[in-house]
Design an enzyme around this catalytic site. Sequence first.
Site, short mmCIF file in Angstrom:
data_model
loop_
_atom_site.label_atom_id
_atom_site.label_comp_id
_atom_site.label_asym_id
_atom_site.label_seq_id
_atom_site.Cartn_x
_atom_site.Cartn_y
_atom_site.Cartn_z
N TYR A 299 7.15 13.10 32.04
CA TYR A 299 7.60 12.97 30.64
C TYR A 299 6.41 13.31 29.75
O TYR A 299 5.36 12.66 29.81
CB TYR A 299 8.04 11.52 30.42
CG TYR A 299 8.80 11.22 29.15
CD1 TYR A 299 10.18 11.03 29.18
CD2 TYR A 299 8.14 11.05 27.93
CE1 TYR A 299 10.89 10.71 28.03
CE2 TYR A 299 8.85 10.72 26.77
CZ TYR A 299 10.22 10.55 26.83
OH TYR A 299 10.93 10.22 25.68
N LYS A 300 6.57 14.34 28.94
CA LYS A 300 5.52 14.77 28.02
C LYS A 300 5.88 14.27 26.64
O LYS A 300 6.97 14.56 26.14
CB LYS A 300 5.43 16.31 28.04
CG LYS A 300 4.37 16.90 27.12
CD LYS A 300 4.46 18.42 27.09
CE LYS A 300 3.41 19.00 26.15
NZ LYS A 300 3.63 20.41 25.83
N VAL A 301 4.99 13.50 26.01
CA VAL A 301 5.39 12.77 24.80
C VAL A 301 4.38 12.94 23.67
O VAL A 301 3.19 13.17 23.90
CB VAL A 301 5.60 11.27 25.15
CG1 VAL A 301 4.29 10.60 25.54
CG2 VAL A 301 6.28 10.51 24.02
#
Length: 292
Positions: free
Chosen positions: A192-194
């Site tokens: 998950y890139k946030v």
Amino acid sequence: MNNYTIKDITRASGGFAMLAVDQREAMRLMFAAAGAKTPVADSVLTDFKVNAAKILSPYASAVLLDQQFCYRQAVEQNAVAKSCAMIVAADDFIPGNGIPVDNVVIDKKINAQAVKRDGAKALKLLVLWRSDEDAQQRLDMVKEFNELCHSNGLLSIIEPVVRPPRCGDKFDREQAIIDAAKELGDSGADLYKVEMPLYGKGARSDLLTASQRLNGHINMPWVILSSGVDEKLFPRAVRVAMEAGASGFLAGRAVWSSVIGLPDTELMLRDVSAPKLQRLGEIVDEMMAKRR
């Protein structure tokens, strides 16, 4: 079939120090803002991206490329260091309403088997999150993307980015980042890139609290991106996010945006950007070591 795992895109420490050069029309705008001759030609973007991959990939655990401007050229020129994994953007950016990315769909031109043969280990999908758009549509798109990746033995990286609602003017970015994580943080992707809470600004304690809150809703490894974060604040942001549970970063702007439009690009990437990326990698290793 060879199925890649998260270890294939991390450093030996288990942390992620990944470079993004998949910005598209946004990068064209950056060149224009830096005083480049307009309209900025596609070749200007391609040259910068391929040079960045060549010079910076030895310091990254993975590099993210886009099909539109640089993936093919990077493969043909062997631009990516052997020690660095390749990630390919599988998102099709649709402009509109005066902005370069107003909507996103899975790029139907992506051939997962072909990119895997070329050496890619993961695909990435940008997911625009608006509170007044259909959550089920987003979840369905992520599910389809995960299936595309996993049925071909590739890793799935999702990048939820929050936007103001289509209607109305109330927008709480911080709450939106949390709400997006509640919705997509257990969606079956591998990473998950946030967006960094609070743009990485303010007191460390506030950043830590916000990052811990985010961590509570993400049920997979997560990394931060650098868009919107002052590059001088980004190393601290990586530290704080990792203290809260993140496993590193997948970032472009914090590494190379300051050299866009400067003369002697290769020299600038080597002398200005490479040390930044190297230092960020050291921070990731340092923070991972504290977990043992």
